[in-house]
Design an enzyme around this catalytic site. Structure first.
Site, PDB file in Angstrom:
ATOM      1  N   ASP A 173       4.862  -6.760 -21.630  1.00 21.21           N
ATOM      2  CA  ASP A 173       4.981  -5.307 -21.058  1.00 21.21           C
ATOM      3  C   ASP A 173       5.493  -5.023 -22.183  1.00 21.21           C
ATOM      4  OD1 ASP A 173       6.790  -2.948 -20.430  1.00 21.21           O
ATOM      5  OD2 ASP A 173       6.384  -3.721 -18.598  1.00 21.21           O
ATOM      6  N   ILE A 174       5.031  -3.492 -22.430  1.00 25.92           N
ATOM      7  CA  ILE A 174       5.025  -3.027 -23.812  1.00 25.92           C
ATOM      8  C   ILE A 174       6.793  -1.842 -23.972  1.00 25.92           C
ATOM      9  CG2 ILE A 174       4.376  -0.622 -23.141  1.00 25.92           C
ATOM     10  CD1 ILE A 174       2.258  -0.248 -25.753  1.00 25.92           C
ATOM     11  N   GLU A 220       3.313   2.565 -11.091  1.00 23.71           N
ATOM     12  CA  GLU A 220       2.474   3.947 -12.601  1.00 23.71           C
ATOM     13  C   GLU A 220       1.410   3.263 -13.177  1.00 23.71           C
ATOM     14  OE1 GLU A 220       6.113   3.945 -14.882  1.00 23.71           O
ATOM     15  OE2 GLU A 220       6.943   4.909 -13.619  1.00 23.71           O
ATOM     16  N   VAL A 221       0.802   2.605 -13.078  1.00 25.11           N
ATOM     17  CA  VAL A 221      -0.212   1.972 -13.657  1.00 25.11           C
ATOM     18  C   VAL A 221      -0.806   1.143 -12.522  1.00 25.11           C
ATOM     19  CG1 VAL A 221      -1.395   0.898 -14.930  1.00 25.11           C
ATOM     20  CG2 VAL A 221       1.235   1.954 -15.726  1.00 25.11           C
ATOM     21  N   HIS A 240      -1.232  -5.765 -10.850  1.00 27.55           N
ATOM     22  CA  HIS A 240       0.117  -6.248 -11.015  1.00 27.55           C
ATOM     23  C   HIS A 240       1.289  -7.023 -11.339  1.00 27.55           C
ATOM     24  CE1 HIS A 240       1.381  -2.033 -12.303  1.00 27.55           C
ATOM     25  NE2 HIS A 240       2.442  -2.833 -12.552  1.00 27.55           N
ATOM     26  N   HIS A 254       5.533  -8.436 -12.446  1.00 25.89           N
ATOM     27  CA  HIS A 254       6.162  -8.171 -13.533  1.00 25.89           C
ATOM     28  C   HIS A 254       6.547  -9.594 -13.182  1.00 25.89           C
ATOM     29  CE1 HIS A 254       6.914  -3.782 -14.675  1.00 25.89           C
ATOM     30  NE2 HIS A 254       5.670  -3.569 -13.300  1.00 25.89           N
TER      31      HIS A 254
HETATM   32  P1  5GP Z   1       4.791  -0.170 -12.458  1.00 29.98           P
HETATM   33  O1  5GP Z   1       3.158   0.366 -12.585  1.00 29.98           O
HETATM   34  O2  5GP Z   1       4.875  -1.329 -12.609  1.00 29.98           O
HETATM   35  O3  5GP Z   1       5.899   0.765 -12.447  1.00 29.98           O
HETATM   36  O4  5GP Z   1       5.228  -0.167 -14.399  1.00 29.98           O
HETATM   37  C1  5GP Z   1       3.398  -0.630 -14.933  1.00 29.98           C
HETATM   38  C2  5GP Z   1       4.306  -1.703 -16.020  1.00 29.98           C
HETATM   39  O5  5GP Z   1       3.270  -1.085 -16.925  1.00 29.98           O
HETATM   40  C3  5GP Z   1       5.812  -0.857 -17.339  1.00 29.98           C
HETATM   41  O6  5GP Z   1       6.700  -1.767 -17.185  1.00 29.98           O
HETATM   42  C4  5GP Z   1       5.908  -0.438 -18.405  1.00 29.98           C
HETATM   43  O7  5GP Z   1       6.029  -0.638 -19.983  1.00 29.98           O
HETATM   44  C5  5GP Z   1       3.959  -1.244 -18.789  1.00 29.98           C
HETATM   45  N1  5GP Z   1       2.692  -0.338 -19.406  1.00 29.98           N
HETATM   46  C6  5GP Z   1       2.659   1.170 -19.562  1.00 29.98           C
HETATM   47  N2  5GP Z   1       1.950   1.214 -19.685  1.00 29.98           N
HETATM   48  C7  5GP Z   1       1.517  -0.006 -20.650  1.00 29.98           C
HETATM   49  C8  5GP Z   1       1.273  -0.538 -22.167  1.00 29.98           C
HETATM   50  O8  5GP Z   1       0.038   0.599 -22.825  1.00 29.98           O
HETATM   51  N3  5GP Z   1       1.124  -1.900 -22.604  1.00 29.98           N
HETATM   52  C9  5GP Z   1       1.478  -2.327 -21.761  1.00 29.98           C
HETATM   53  N4  5GP Z   1       1.365  -3.849 -22.190  1.00 29.98           N
HETATM   54  N5  5GP Z   1       2.276  -2.341 -21.179  1.00 29.98           N
HETATM   55  C10 5GP Z   1       2.162  -0.778 -20.415  1.00 29.98           C
END
Ligand code: 5GP
Length: 140
Positions: A33-34, A97-98, A102, A104
């Site tokens: 995770d970035i 958010e994405v 996925h 974590h």
């Molecule tokens: P979620 O959708 O689970 O709420 O959050 C998306 C996760 O993807 C977050 O923890 C964020 O830090 C990670 N993330 C967002 N953009 C990128 C990216 O470009 N590269 C990577 N490796 N992780 C990302």
């Protein structure tokens, strides 16, 4: 709710944007995770498209969970962890958010607290942590 083929993780899968991959098999990929909330913070995704758990097939879920378990074991070794936290969010109301499925996988230590979300990590440190995970995987 439709799948957007231009979401960030789809671009990572196509190598259109960089990622620090620590593991890959025929059906799934694990990468750092970035914006890590712990030293060991890995994301596990299926190689095929789905928004989240709500539209995923049982095959996609099985492929991802197999890798989630492997990564959990690797994180325990790589970071001398005491436990593992999984997080998985579905749709905006669920905190997603994405929009590519996925999980974590987070290494935890007794009494620790997760870091704040949304804070960019140090790239060199993330690389170092990725190397620890790769080394742990070879020893499993
Ligand atoms: P979620 O959708 O689970 O709420 O959050 C998306 C996760 O993807 C977050 O923890 C964020 O830090 C990670 N993330 C967002 N953009 C990128 C990216 O470009 N590269 C990577 N490796 N992780 C990302």
């Amino acid at each position: 709710m439709t799948y957007d083929p231009d979401n960030i993780f789809a671009k990572i899968l196509r190598n259109e944007i960089p990622s620090i991959r620590v593991y890959e098999d025929a059906d799934s990929v694990a990468f750092m995770d970035i914006m890590p909330r712990a030293d060991g913070h890995v994301l596990v995704i299926p190689k095929t498209p789905c928004r989240n758990m709500l539209d995923a097939t049982t095959e996609q879920m099985a492929a991802v969970m197999k890798t989630v378990q492997l990564m959990s074991r690797a994180l325990m070794v790589a970071f001398g962890a005491d436990g593992i936290t999984l997080q998985q969010f579905n749709e905006e109301a669920g905190g997603q958010e994405v929009y590519h499925l996925h999980f974590h996988v987070l290494a935890r230590h007794d009494g620790d607290h997760l870091g704040a979300p949304g804070k960019m990590g140090d790239q060199a440190k993330i690389q170092q942590n990725a190397n620890k995970i790769r080394a742990a995987l070879t020893a499993l």
